[in-house]
Design an enzyme around this catalytic site. Sequence first.
Site, mmCIF file in Angstrom:
data_model
loop_
_atom_site.group_PDB
_atom_site.id
_atom_site.type_symbol
_atom_site.label_atom_id
_atom_site.label_comp_id
_atom_site.label_asym_id
_atom_site.label_seq_id
_atom_site.Cartn_x
_atom_site.Cartn_y
_atom_site.Cartn_z
ATOM 1 N N ASP A 48 -85.372 68.684 16.001
ATOM 2 C CA ASP A 48 -85.596 70.079 15.616
ATOM 3 C C ASP A 48 -84.462 70.579 14.732
ATOM 4 O O ASP A 48 -83.303 70.614 15.149
ATOM 5 C CB ASP A 48 -85.672 70.947 16.884
ATOM 6 C CG ASP A 48 -85.936 72.408 16.573
ATOM 7 O OD1 ASP A 48 -87.112 72.782 16.515
ATOM 8 O OD2 ASP A 48 -84.962 73.170 16.376
ATOM 9 N N TYR A 53 -79.795 76.025 9.193
ATOM 10 C CA TYR A 53 -78.732 75.239 9.843
ATOM 11 C C TYR A 53 -77.866 74.503 8.804
ATOM 12 O O TYR A 53 -76.781 74.035 9.123
ATOM 13 C CB TYR A 53 -79.301 74.195 10.818
ATOM 14 C CG TYR A 53 -80.122 74.759 11.970
ATOM 15 C CD1 TYR A 53 -80.147 76.116 12.259
ATOM 16 C CD2 TYR A 53 -80.873 73.914 12.791
ATOM 17 C CE1 TYR A 53 -80.909 76.623 13.298
ATOM 18 C CE2 TYR A 53 -81.633 74.415 13.848
ATOM 19 C CZ TYR A 53 -81.656 75.769 14.080
ATOM 20 O OH TYR A 53 -82.411 76.262 15.116
ATOM 21 N N LYS A 82 -87.928 75.077 9.948
ATOM 22 C CA LYS A 82 -88.298 76.501 10.041
ATOM 23 C C LYS A 82 -87.950 77.232 8.751
ATOM 24 O O LYS A 82 -86.931 76.914 8.121
ATOM 25 C CB LYS A 82 -87.537 77.166 11.207
ATOM 26 C CG LYS A 82 -87.511 76.325 12.468
ATOM 27 C CD LYS A 82 -86.746 76.957 13.610
ATOM 28 C CE LYS A 82 -86.538 75.954 14.735
ATOM 29 N NZ LYS A 82 -85.270 75.224 14.691
ATOM 30 N N HIS A 115 -89.146 81.311 11.460
ATOM 31 C CA HIS A 115 -87.969 81.293 12.343
ATOM 32 C C HIS A 115 -87.834 82.576 13.174
ATOM 33 O O HIS A 115 -87.546 82.527 14.370
ATOM 34 C CB HIS A 115 -86.716 81.061 11.487
ATOM 35 C CG HIS A 115 -85.599 80.380 12.200
ATOM 36 N ND1 HIS A 115 -84.755 79.496 11.601
ATOM 37 C CD2 HIS A 115 -85.185 80.463 13.483
ATOM 38 C CE1 HIS A 115 -83.858 79.064 12.478
ATOM 39 N NE2 HIS A 115 -84.107 79.645 13.635
HETATM 40 P P1 NDP Z 1 -78.220 74.315 24.134
HETATM 41 O O1 NDP Z 1 -78.620 75.283 25.175
HETATM 42 O O2 NDP Z 1 -78.997 73.081 23.939
HETATM 43 O O3 NDP Z 1 -76.691 73.958 24.411
HETATM 44 C C1 NDP Z 1 -75.941 73.215 23.525
HETATM 45 C C2 NDP Z 1 -74.476 73.311 23.940
HETATM 46 O O4 NDP Z 1 -74.284 72.726 25.210
HETATM 47 C C3 NDP Z 1 -73.575 72.596 22.982
HETATM 48 O O5 NDP Z 1 -72.364 73.318 22.904
HETATM 49 C C4 NDP Z 1 -73.325 71.245 23.647
HETATM 50 O O6 NDP Z 1 -72.055 70.757 23.281
HETATM 51 C C5 NDP Z 1 -73.377 71.624 25.119
HETATM 52 N N1 NDP Z 1 -73.924 70.551 25.955
HETATM 53 C C6 NDP Z 1 -75.035 69.829 25.774
HETATM 54 N N2 NDP Z 1 -75.236 68.954 26.773
HETATM 55 C C7 NDP Z 1 -74.208 69.114 27.631
HETATM 56 C C8 NDP Z 1 -73.828 68.489 28.836
HETATM 57 N N3 NDP Z 1 -74.577 67.535 29.366
HETATM 58 N N4 NDP Z 1 -72.708 68.904 29.447
HETATM 59 C C9 NDP Z 1 -71.937 69.890 28.927
HETATM 60 N N5 NDP Z 1 -72.232 70.514 27.780
HETATM 61 C C10 NDP Z 1 -73.365 70.133 27.119
HETATM 62 O O7 NDP Z 1 -78.076 75.187 22.780
HETATM 63 P P2 NDP Z 1 -78.700 75.301 21.343
HETATM 64 O O8 NDP Z 1 -78.506 76.714 20.964
HETATM 65 O O9 NDP Z 1 -78.184 74.276 20.431
HETATM 66 O O10 NDP Z 1 -80.295 75.091 21.549
HETATM 67 C C11 NDP Z 1 -80.930 73.855 21.429
HETATM 68 C C12 NDP Z 1 -81.719 73.781 20.131
HETATM 69 O O11 NDP Z 1 -82.693 74.821 20.058
HETATM 70 C C13 NDP Z 1 -80.877 74.014 18.863
HETATM 71 O O12 NDP Z 1 -80.037 72.937 18.546
HETATM 72 C C14 NDP Z 1 -81.961 74.310 17.859
HETATM 73 O O13 NDP Z 1 -82.591 73.140 17.433
HETATM 74 C C15 NDP Z 1 -82.901 75.172 18.692
HETATM 75 N N6 NDP Z 1 -82.608 76.613 18.513
HETATM 76 C C16 NDP Z 1 -83.571 77.387 17.922
HETATM 77 C C17 NDP Z 1 -83.374 78.727 17.703
HETATM 78 C C18 NDP Z 1 -84.441 79.527 17.086
HETATM 79 O O14 NDP Z 1 -84.197 80.684 16.718
HETATM 80 N N7 NDP Z 1 -85.649 78.992 16.922
HETATM 81 C C19 NDP Z 1 -82.103 79.393 18.071
HETATM 82 C C20 NDP Z 1 -81.154 78.508 18.733
HETATM 83 C C21 NDP Z 1 -81.428 77.188 18.935
HETATM 84 P P3 NDP Z 1 -71.846 69.288 22.611
HETATM 85 O O15 NDP Z 1 -72.688 69.228 21.376
HETATM 86 O O16 NDP Z 1 -70.379 69.258 22.357
HETATM 87 O O17 NDP Z 1 -72.283 68.296 23.650
#
Ligand code: NDP
Length: 281
Positions: A48, A53, A82, A115
């Site tokens: 995704d 981004y 998106k 989006h």
């Molecule tokens: P998430 O809720 O998936 O959390 C991601 C964060 O958690 C990162 O900082 C990551 O750090 C950390 N993390 C992941 N796994 C672990 C773990 N096992 N232990 C500890 N920390 C962890 O957040 P996102 O906001 O990225 O949401 C996921 C996806 O949703 C996005 O990447 C995007 O594709 C989508 N999205 C869509 C939006 C929209 O408006 N349509 C808005 C926001 C997101 P690290 O990378 O260092 O592991």
Amino acid sequence: MINSLQDKVKLANGVEIPGFGLGVFQVPDHETKDAVKEAILNGYRLIDTAQIYGNEKGTGLGIQEGLVAANLKREDLFVTSKVWNDHLSYDETIKAFEQSLADLGLDYLDLYLIHWPGHDAYKESWKAMEYLYQSGKIKAIGVSNFQVHHLEKLLSFATVKPVLNQIELHPKLTQNELREFCQKHQIAIQAWSPLMQGQILTNPTIQSIAEQHGRSVAQIVLRWGIQQDILVVSKSVKPERIKSNAQLFDFQLSDEDMKTISALNEDLRVGPNPDQFNFVM
Ligand code: NDP
């Protein structure tokens, strides 16, 4: 409910979507290739991204390398992008889509989303989405961050109905009313920020459930989503987390665990409220 990382769910138009995937929000372009490749090698089949981004080139390279390394074909992967808020006119949507496709190095997208709804600015954009869908360049079209009132408007004029709404959803924001509406209209729900961008991981209630199951807190939260038939995209750039976040299919949460986690809801957002966010049009 999906039972493996490769399991798919049928969307209302018949297209099948993997139930769990990798998101690359806030991943710098140069780091995206490795994260995407790592995910594909670890069995992920959904990626995704979004034009805003700024990492569609890196995502595309990761897809290319991942497919080769895992000996897979393009059709084995489900790719979402998106259209951003300032491209919601008909022509701009088409242009944004073509740019995304070029940057990703792909000749079709599996799913393309509006989006954010803006001030109901999506009518022209949706017409462009319908055109792209009907011309075969996108397998499925949907929306993101649409509330019930946005969806009602969209459904009143759409010729092609949205098959999916990607929304913020996690134990602190369970979105029950929106989920009910979407279920009634055959619009699949896909959760973004399922880990609340990491903030949910220190919650003591979920920590205690994680301890009982001998699992990470992230696994418990992600499994809570999957076990309710919610599609989930989660982000990590760390290989060990990419791997462990997907190990969700060899344990089960009890009904009591599920209820306890759902009861944490406070309608609390980590991202913006769609009714207030970035009205550019
Ligand atoms: P998430 O809720 O998936 O959390 C991601 C964060 O958690 C990162 O900082 C990551 O750090 C950390 N993390 C992941 N796994 C672990 C773990 N096992 N232990 C500890 N920390 C962890 O957040 P996102 O906001 O990225 O949401 C996921 C996806 O949703 C996005 O990447 C995007 O594709 C989508 N999205 C869509 C939006 C929209 O408006 N349509 C808005 C926001 C997101 P690290 O990378 O260092 O592991």
